[in-house]
Enzyme design. Structure first.
Site, short mmCIF file in Angstrom:
data_model
loop_
_atom_site.label_atom_id
_atom_site.label_comp_id
_atom_site.label_asym_id
_atom_site.label_seq_id
_atom_site.Cartn_x
_atom_site.Cartn_y
_atom_site.Cartn_z
N MET A 126 -9.84 -16.47 -9.10
CA MET A 126 -11.32 -16.59 -9.06
C MET A 126 -11.86 -15.48 -8.24
SD MET A 126 -11.23 -20.76 -8.18
CE MET A 126 -9.60 -20.68 -7.42
N GLU A 128 -12.91 -12.32 -5.68
CA GLU A 128 -12.99 -10.91 -6.21
C GLU A 128 -13.37 -10.25 -4.76
OE1 GLU A 128 -16.18 -10.41 -8.94
OE2 GLU A 128 -15.07 -11.56 -10.65
N ILE A 160 -4.93 -12.99 -4.94
CA ILE A 160 -4.25 -13.74 -6.19
C ILE A 160 -2.94 -14.25 -5.87
CG2 ILE A 160 -4.09 -14.18 -8.45
CD1 ILE A 160 -7.04 -14.11 -7.33
N ARG A 184 -24.81 -20.43 -11.86
CA ARG A 184 -23.28 -21.02 -12.18
C ARG A 184 -23.03 -20.94 -13.64
NH1 ARG A 184 -22.89 -26.09 -7.93
NH2 ARG A 184 -22.75 -24.83 -6.13
N GLU A 248 -6.61 -29.16 -5.40
CA GLU A 248 -6.37 -28.03 -4.58
C GLU A 248 -6.54 -28.42 -3.16
OE1 GLU A 248 -7.96 -24.36 -5.64
OE2 GLU A 248 -7.18 -23.35 -3.86
N GLN A 342 3.52 -23.75 21.94
CA GLN A 342 3.48 -23.46 23.32
C GLN A 342 4.72 -23.93 24.11
OE1 GLN A 342 1.36 -21.66 24.92
NE2 GLN A 342 1.84 -22.13 27.06
N HIS A 344 7.80 -24.03 22.99
CA HIS A 344 8.71 -23.31 22.90
C HIS A 344 8.71 -22.15 23.85
CE1 HIS A 344 8.93 -25.55 19.01
NE2 HIS A 344 10.36 -24.95 18.82
N GLY A 370 -11.25 -22.83 -0.02
CA GLY A 370 -12.64 -22.97 0.34
C GLY A 370 -12.69 -23.02 1.78
C1 LIG Z 1 -3.45 -16.20 1.54
C2 LIG Z 1 -4.48 -16.31 0.47
C3 LIG Z 1 -4.31 -16.66 -0.90
C4 LIG Z 1 -5.26 -16.80 -1.77
N1 LIG Z 1 -5.05 -17.20 -2.89
C5 LIG Z 1 -5.99 -17.42 -3.82
C6 LIG Z 1 -5.74 -17.41 -5.30
O1 LIG Z 1 -4.68 -17.67 -5.98
N2 LIG Z 1 -6.70 -17.43 -6.19
C7 LIG Z 1 -8.24 -17.21 -5.74
O2 LIG Z 1 -9.05 -17.12 -6.57
N3 LIG Z 1 -8.37 -16.97 -4.46
C8 LIG Z 1 -7.25 -16.99 -3.63
N4 LIG Z 1 -7.79 -16.79 -2.23
C9 LIG Z 1 -8.92 -16.55 -1.91
C10 LIG Z 1 -9.51 -17.58 -1.00
O3 LIG Z 1 -10.03 -18.78 -1.84
C11 LIG Z 1 -10.97 -16.95 -0.28
O4 LIG Z 1 -10.41 -15.96 0.68
C12 LIG Z 1 -11.83 -17.91 0.27
O5 LIG Z 1 -12.49 -18.85 -0.58
C13 LIG Z 1 -12.94 -17.45 1.22
O6 LIG Z 1 -13.54 -16.21 0.36
P1 LIG Z 1 -13.74 -14.82 1.07
O7 LIG Z 1 -12.38 -14.43 1.53
O8 LIG Z 1 -14.48 -14.02 0.13
O9 LIG Z 1 -14.80 -15.19 2.48
P2 LIG Z 1 -16.40 -14.97 2.52
O10 LIG Z 1 -16.89 -16.05 1.46
O11 LIG Z 1 -16.57 -13.48 2.33
O12 LIG Z 1 -16.56 -15.53 3.73
C14 LIG Z 1 -16.74 -15.10 5.14
C15 LIG Z 1 -17.10 -15.91 6.21
O13 LIG Z 1 -18.52 -16.52 5.76
C16 LIG Z 1 -18.27 -17.83 5.84
N5 LIG Z 1 -19.43 -18.65 4.86
C17 LIG Z 1 -19.38 -18.26 3.57
N6 LIG Z 1 -20.12 -19.06 3.03
C18 LIG Z 1 -20.97 -19.87 3.92
C19 LIG Z 1 -22.04 -20.98 4.03
N7 LIG Z 1 -22.59 -21.28 2.94
N8 LIG Z 1 -22.46 -21.17 5.27
C20 LIG Z 1 -21.49 -20.88 6.65
N9 LIG Z 1 -20.61 -19.87 6.36
C21 LIG Z 1 -20.16 -19.52 5.02
C22 LIG Z 1 -17.01 -18.35 5.44
O14 LIG Z 1 -16.77 -19.65 5.82
C23 LIG Z 1 -16.15 -17.24 6.23
O15 LIG Z 1 -16.16 -17.65 7.70
C24 LIG Z 1 -6.76 -16.62 -1.24
C25 LIG Z 1 -6.84 -16.45 0.04
C26 LIG Z 1 -6.10 -16.07 0.83
C27 LIG Z 1 -6.25 -15.60 2.39
#
Ligand SMILES: Cc1cc2nc3c(=O)[nH]c(=O)nc-3n(C[C@H](O)[C@H](O)[C@H](O)COP(=O)(O)OP(=O)(O)OC[C@H]3O[C@@H](n4cnc5c(N)ncnc54)[C@H](O)[C@@H]3O)c2cc1C
Length: 385
Positions: A126, A128, A160, A184, A248, A342, A344, A370
């Site tokens: 999902m 990008e 991913i 959407r 999830e 802590q 430990h 999320g």
């Molecule tokens: C280890 C790992 C595994 C993952 N695995 C997958 C996977 O298998 N498939 C996949 O598709 N994705 C995956 N993800 C992605 C993950 O779901 C996203 O990183 C996550 O949803 C946050 O998106 P972002 O990183 O783009 O942060 P951003 O959306 O850029 O957020 C940045 C900051 O803005 C804040 N923010 C965003 N919107 C709002 C709002 N409306 N109000 C207030 N604050 C807000 C956020 O809370 C955050 O603090 C993975 C991520 C990690 C780190």
């Protein structure tokens, strides 16, 4: 307090998983952590054990259970042993619900037997580089060819889980542009064969924790995806995501609870053995009070996740319920695991100690699936705010 969420079948399954972890995972785990990935064959072993087929109907080679509780047992046992099954959780807890709900009969026959055996590992893409929380902002496109036989997929995904080992990836892409009235709409899910021309796995990303799960960048350059690999209806993916994200989030909430329970167990054992100033760390009132606080937090988390698990199995877990459970457990896990670390002392900072790995692993639970801020938004909206 007596726990009622698991029955004899779950407990028998727990024994199997516990023995399996001790024999097949613990002896290799340091090596896998070092490599930053589990070996591909490990997934075939999990397939043989039956882990991937629990919720798959029998006609496709599974056990035909319609309960998420078996996954919860695996989560608890992995946390207890301080290990993980790499990207296996994404395969079963995230990808399978899409295949079960939206694949047509032909697709189920084509994909599910290999899904069950571990011959075909799946991942879901999902996020990008430019958008994560705001999924409607995705830019990856899938354009239907003029003869209507295939989509042409272009774009990039990041973070991913399972992206290196995946054989088929559920890629969310725009099959139609957003409109001002409906940002959407126009998003579809394509189950893309990773062997397709133009499909590339980029970097395996270096992470703070979750060292054995392969988290990767993916890119698509004019990838031809047969129309037979469209999952569900064109343009409907956003509603599919909204439908499946609660499971999830429940899985992540359960993980946060299980990791916290494991942290308390690791700390309790450690403080009994460690002596300072001629007495055990456990003998200090501060230690007893800290661990008592942690235990009561874990009890509260358990009550929340068990209730959510029952609600989910009954088909009653709402998006707000799941968001609330994830928000509460992941935020409290951060506090509990930090306190247990802590206790430990310096050893808690060493990666050879499971508490250090838990500390690193749990951090992402407030981000992926999320963020906590997104969870708060969902809960607040459900309160009419
Ligand atoms: C280890 C790992 C595994 C993952 N695995 C997958 C996977 O298998 N498939 C996949 O598709 N994705 C995956 N993800 C992605 C993950 O779901 C996203 O990183 C996550 O949803 C946050 O998106 P972002 O990183 O783009 O942060 P951003 O959306 O850029 O957020 C940045 C900051 O803005 C804040 N923010 C965003 N919107 C709002 C709002 N409306 N109000 C207030 N604050 C807000 C956020 O809370 C955050 O603090 C993975 C991520 C990690 C780190």
């Amino acid at each position: 307090m007596r726990r009622t969420v698991f029955n004899e079948d779950h407990e028998a399954f727990r024994e199997t998983i516990r023995d399996f972890i001790a024999a097949e995972v613990v002896p290799h785990y340091d090596e896998w952590r070092e490599a930053g990935i589990v070996p591909r064959d490990f997934y075939r072993t999990l397939g043989e054990l039956g882990v991937f087929g629990i919720e798959v109907p029998e006609e496709y080679g599974g056990a035909g259970q319609s309960s998420f509780k078996f996954q919860a047992v695996i989560t608890e046992e992995c946390a207890r042993a301080g290990v993980s099954f790499g990207g296996a959780g994404v395969h079963t807890a995230l990808c399978l619900p899409y295949l079960l709900a939206y694949a047509n009969e032909e697709q189920k026959r084509r994909w599910l037997p290999a899904f069950v055996s571990g011959g075909m590992m799946t991942a879901i893409a999902m996020t990008e580089p430019g958008t994560g929380s705001d999924l409607a902002g995705m830019k990856t496109t899938a354009r239907l060819s003029e003869d209507g036989t295939h989509y042409v997929l272009n774009g990039a995904k990041t973070f991913i889980t399972g992206g290196v080992h995946a054989d088929r990836v559920l890629v969310c892409a725009r099959t139609a542009p957003p409109t001002p009235e409906d940002r959407r709409g126009g998003i579809s899910i394509l189950a893309v064969d990773a062997a397709s021309e133009g499909y590339a796995v980029g970097r395996k990303l270096e992470k703070l924790g979750l060292k054995t799960s392969d988290t990767a960048e993916l890119s698509f350059t004019d990838v031809k995806v047969p129309v037979e690999d469209l999952l569900g209806k064109e343009g409907e993916a956003f509603s599919y995501l909204m439908h499946n994200l609660p499971q999830e989030r429940l899985g992540i909430a359960f993980g946060a609870y299980a990791q916290s329970a494991a942290a308390v167990a690791f700390a309790t054992e450690y403080v009994r053995d460690r002596t300072v100033f001629g007495r055990t760390v456990a003998s200090f009132q501060n230690t007893k009070f800290t661990l008592a606080d942690c235990r009561s937090e874990v009890d509260a988390m358990q009550a929340v996740v068990d209730r959510a698990l029952e609600a989910h199995d009954a088909g009653e877990l709402t998006a707000a319920d799941a968001a609330s459970a994830k928000l509460f457990t992941t935020e409290r896990a951060a506090v509990v695991i930090d306190k247990c670390l802590q206790l430990h002392g310096g050893y808690g900072y060493m990666m050879e100690y499971p508490i250090a790995r838990l500390y690193a692993d749990t951090r992402v639970s407030r981000i992926y699936g999320g963020t906590s801020e997104v969870m708060r938004s969902i809960v607040a909206k459900s309160m009419g705010l």
